[in-house]
Design a protein around this motif. Structure first.
Motif, PDB file in Angstrom:
ATOM      1  N   ALA A  13       0.841  -1.201   0.000  1.00  0.00           N
ATOM      2  CA  ALA A  13       0.000   0.000   0.000  1.00  0.00           C
ATOM      3  C   ALA A  13       0.871   1.245   0.000  1.00  0.00           C
ATOM      4  O   ALA A  13       2.024   1.222   0.457  1.00  0.00           O
ATOM      5  N   ASP A  14       0.331   2.328  -0.480  1.00  0.00           N
ATOM      6  CA  ASP A  14       1.025   3.613  -0.493  1.00  0.00           C
ATOM      7  C   ASP A  14       1.509   3.983   0.911  1.00  0.00           C
ATOM      8  O   ASP A  14       2.593   4.521   1.083  1.00  0.00           O
ATOM      9  N   SER A  15       0.730   3.641   1.928  1.00  0.00           N
ATOM     10  CA  SER A  15       1.092   3.975   3.313  1.00  0.00           C
ATOM     11  C   SER A  15       2.342   3.226   3.781  1.00  0.00           C
ATOM     12  O   SER A  15       3.014   3.666   4.719  1.00  0.00           O
ATOM     13  N   THR A 148       3.945   1.823  -7.455  1.00  0.00           N
ATOM     14  CA  THR A 148       2.679   1.098  -7.304  1.00  0.00           C
ATOM     15  C   THR A 148       2.027   0.833  -8.660  1.00  0.00           C
ATOM     16  O   THR A 148       0.931   0.290  -8.719  1.00  0.00           O
ATOM     17  N   SER A 155       5.124  -6.387  -3.944  1.00  0.00           N
ATOM     18  CA  SER A 155       4.080  -7.117  -3.226  1.00  0.00           C
ATOM     19  C   SER A 155       4.594  -7.546  -1.872  1.00  0.00           C
ATOM     20  O   SER A 155       5.776  -7.830  -1.706  1.00  0.00           O
ATOM     21  N   SER A 156       3.675  -7.617  -0.914  1.00  0.00           N
ATOM     22  CA  SER A 156       4.066  -8.056   0.418  1.00  0.00           C
ATOM     23  C   SER A 156       4.404  -9.534   0.382  1.00  0.00           C
ATOM     24  O   SER A 156       3.899 -10.286  -0.448  1.00  0.00           O
TER      25      SER A 156
END
Length: 194
Positions: A13-15, A148, A155-156
């Motif tokens: 995620a961007d965060s 992104t 990817s995580s």
């Protein structure tokens, strides 16, 4: 890890990128980097903060490092010693911080990587920031690109409890700072941890 499993991992995620640089560097270990569909899990990173004497951003923005002062989650790509491209992930709570991606374990698109790097053992394809960029085809035109969006995919991965921490490599200033992170037991590190 099969190619299809890697492609199903949730994107970062961007965060994720809007956190302290050392935390991002540590948590990128085990995440998957793909560029135009080729890549693998990240096994080694280095953190560089805007106040770090070894960082390209320590003297403020210029034409070379301007991407480091852009939004988190973008690429900072520079040429090292005029020879090798290096990929950094812009991140942090203040402008000027980035994580150098030092090594991945090549799992997807290995033949494509070999077409760029030669008939090398898997262990030597992406074990170092210059080798990694050469194998994946990352170059200066990627500087400032949103990580992104394609052609990048971050990817995580599984949470890595065995992350090694050591001093950074190939710098003359602040070489004693423990800003290098690596996956314990990985055969794909650029250099062993001491």
């Amino acid at each position: 890890m099969a190619d299809h499993v890697m492609l199903e991992l949730p994107p970062l995620a961007d965060s994720f990128y809007r956190r302290p640089v050392a935390l991002v560097a540590r948590e990128l270990i085990g995440a998957t980097l793909l560029f135009r569909g080729a890549g693998g899990p990240i096994v080694e990173t280095e953190a560089y903060d805007h106040e770090d004497p070894a960082s390209h951003s320590v003297k403020g923005p210029n034409s070379r490092n301007r991407s480091m002062f852009g939004p988190p989650g973008h690429a900072y790509v520079y040429r090292s010693y005029g020879l090798h491209w290096c990929l950094n992930v812009v991140c942090g709570l203040t402008p000027g911080a980035a994580v150098l991606i030092r090594a991945i374990e090549p799992l997807v698109g290995i033949e494509e990587m070999r077409s760029r790097r030669g008939d090398l053992p898997d262990r030597q394809l992406c074990s170092g920031p210059g080798r990694l960029c050469a194998a994946l085809g990352i170059e200066g035109s990627c500087d400032g690109h949103d990580l992104t969006r394609p052609p990048f995919s971050f990817s995580s991965g599984p949470s890595c409890s065995k992350v090694l921490i050591g001093t950074r490599i190939g710098i003359s200033q602040a070489s004693d700072v423990p800003g290098r992170f690596g996956l314990a037991g990985s055969a794909f590190l650029s250099r062993p941890f001491r």
